[in-house]
Design a protein around this motif. Structure first.
Motif, PDB file in Angstrom:
ATOM      1  N   GLN A 227       5.024  39.175  77.571  1.00  0.00           N
ATOM      2  CA  GLN A 227       4.430  38.190  76.553  1.00  0.00           C
ATOM      3  C   GLN A 227       5.739  37.185  76.009  1.00  0.00           C
ATOM      4  OE1 GLN A 227       2.054  39.833  73.417  1.00  0.00           O
ATOM      5  NE2 GLN A 227       2.453  38.335  72.114  1.00  0.00           N
ATOM      6  N   ALA A 228       5.798  36.280  76.445  1.00  0.00           N
ATOM      7  CA  ALA A 228       6.936  35.210  76.094  1.00  0.00           C
ATOM      8  C   ALA A 228       6.666  34.815  74.701  1.00  0.00           C
ATOM      9  CB  ALA A 228       6.822  34.018  77.058  1.00  0.00           C
ATOM     10  N   VAL A 229       7.764  34.991  74.157  1.00  0.00           N
ATOM     11  CA  VAL A 229       7.914  34.466  72.290  1.00  0.00           C
ATOM     12  C   VAL A 229       8.360  33.178  72.536  1.00  0.00           C
ATOM     13  CG1 VAL A 229       8.394  35.190  70.332  1.00  0.00           C
ATOM     14  CG2 VAL A 229       8.140  36.968  71.882  1.00  0.00           C
ATOM     15  N   SER A 230       7.675  31.896  72.080  1.00  0.00           N
ATOM     16  CA  SER A 230       8.066  30.994  72.242  1.00  0.00           C
ATOM     17  C   SER A 230       8.870  30.308  70.987  1.00  0.00           C
ATOM     18  CB  SER A 230       6.929  29.869  72.373  1.00  0.00           C
ATOM     19  OG  SER A 230       6.103  30.014  71.521  1.00  0.00           O
TER      20      SER A 230
ATOM     21  N   THR B  68       2.752  38.438  65.941  1.00  0.00           N
ATOM     22  CA  THR B  68       2.275  38.335  67.141  1.00  0.00           C
ATOM     23  C   THR B  68       1.334  39.499  67.601  1.00  0.00           C
ATOM     24  OG1 THR B  68       4.402  37.582  67.956  1.00  0.00           O
ATOM     25  CG2 THR B  68       2.837  38.219  69.708  1.00  0.00           C
TER      26      THR B  68
ATOM     27  N   ALA C  24      12.419  33.977  76.758  1.00  0.00           N
ATOM     28  CA  ALA C  24      11.495  34.677  75.685  1.00  0.00           C
ATOM     29  C   ALA C  24      12.583  35.735  74.800  1.00  0.00           C
ATOM     30  CB  ALA C  24      10.732  35.670  76.520  1.00  0.00           C
TER      31      ALA C  24
ATOM     32  N   THR D  17      11.270  45.807  71.105  1.00  0.00           N
ATOM     33  CA  THR D  17      10.853  44.958  71.980  1.00  0.00           C
ATOM     34  C   THR D  17       9.994  45.212  73.035  1.00  0.00           C
ATOM     35  OG1 THR D  17      12.689  45.537  73.524  1.00  0.00           O
ATOM     36  CG2 THR D  17      13.250  43.469  71.927  1.00  0.00           C
TER      37      THR D  17
ATOM     38  N   LEU E  11       9.060  41.143  79.724  1.00  0.00           N
ATOM     39  CA  LEU E  11       9.356  39.949  78.698  1.00  0.00           C
ATOM     40  C   LEU E  11       9.706  38.789  79.567  1.00  0.00           C
ATOM     41  CD1 LEU E  11       9.337  39.627  75.445  1.00  0.00           C
ATOM     42  CD2 LEU E  11      11.801  40.048  75.823  1.00  0.00           C
ATOM     43  N   GLY E  12       8.799  37.620  79.459  1.00  0.00           N
ATOM     44  CA  GLY E  12       9.097  36.455  79.969  1.00  0.00           C
ATOM     45  C   GLY E  12       8.065  36.082  80.811  1.00  0.00           C
ATOM     46  N   ASP E  13       8.128  34.987  81.875  1.00  0.00           N
ATOM     47  CA  ASP E  13       7.223  34.524  82.510  1.00  0.00           C
ATOM     48  C   ASP E  13       7.021  35.401  83.918  1.00  0.00           C
ATOM     49  OD1 ASP E  13       5.741  32.952  84.265  1.00  0.00           O
ATOM     50  OD2 ASP E  13       7.078  31.312  84.498  1.00  0.00           O
TER      51      ASP E  13
END
Length: 267
Positions: free
Chosen positions: A19-22, A29, A81, A113, A122-124
């Motif tokens: 889940q990318a945290v922008s 979240t 992220a 995390t 974590l990320g794309d």
């Protein structure tokens, strides 16, 4: 398939890794979790196989400024992220030493995390491992922080190779990793204390390596993937009269301070 590939494939299959945290702000979240609708039985009893489960939504607050700006994250090759997380969540410090440049820290992500990831990603999930997405359970990094340990000045990401060894010399910071059963590959790194540039040499384990044959992700230009090894030399690292030395159950080896290649001791 190596441990890394299996984990990433498994969590992508679950609705998408990471889940990318922008924006690491004070907003909460929502994270989908599974909880049992009945009280878990004591360890000595057998759970009723008909017990139903329900999916509930809980909130994991992300409070604080991002640990790195997007520009600094891109410069250092850090997954966006991860850089968006506050330092209090991103940094779980291990070994550390203070120099004129600041505080050098071996770090892994805080356990929290995992609540921000699907599986461990974590990320794309559509990007390259190491560049766009990491598995937080196997991620580590070397951080140069300010003297207070509150601000990251530079980051040196090591996905799949969390460092456990740290040696400081007059002109360089050396880090290392001794491969284990879960993440079998070993590694040495050198960070120039003047330029802050760095190099990495990976020593793939002869089986179940993430770095033999076709690498499973993004390999930076400053990384060298060595030949597979079948003995460990990386349980300890120290500077001796002969030079930088590593030692493990495979014996003792000297480390070339520039190429990070291993050579037999002369004694």
């Amino acid at each position: 398939m190596s441990y890394r590939a299996a984990v990433i494939v498994a969590c992508i299959a679950l609705t998408g890794c990471g889940q990318a945290v922008s924006n690491a702000s004070s907003t909460a979240t929502p994270i989908a979790t599974t909880s049992s609708s009945t009280t878990s039985p004591p360890p000595t009893t057998v759970a009723d196989p008909t017990t139903s489960t329900t999916t509930t939504s809980v909130t994991i607050p992300i409070v604080g400024e991002p640990s790195q700006s997007p520009a600094d994250a891109e410069r250092d090759g850090v997954v966006p992220a991860l850089a968006a997380l506050p330092t209090s969540i991103r940094v779980d410090p291990g070994s550390a030493t203070i120099t004129d440049e600041g505080l050098w820290v071996l770090s892994r992500p805080q356990p929290e995390t995992m609540d921000l990831a699907t599986g461990c990603g974590l990320g794309d999930p559509n990007g390259l491992y190491g560049r766009d997405i990491i598995c937080v359970a196997e991620y580590g990094e070397v951080l140069l922080m300010d003297a207070t340990g509150e601000r990251i000045l530079r980051a040196y990401p090591l996905p799949g190779l969390p460092p456990s060894l740290l040696v400081v010399t007059d002109d360089a910071i050396f880090c290392g990793r001794w491969g284990d059963g879960a993440l079998p590959d070993s590694m040495l790194c050198r960070i120039d204390r003047t330029t802050l540039d760095w190099t990495v040499r990976v020593f793939p384990w002869y089986i179940d390596s993430g770095f033999t044959e076709t690498p499973e992700g993004h390999i930076p230009d400053n990384w060298t993937i060595g030949d597979p090894i079948d003995a460990s030399y990386f349980e300890h690292m120290e500077m001796t009269e002969a030079g930088l030395t590593v030692e493990g159950w495979g014996g003792k080896r000297l480390v070339d301070p520039n190429s990070l290649e291993l050579r037999e001791p002369t004694e």
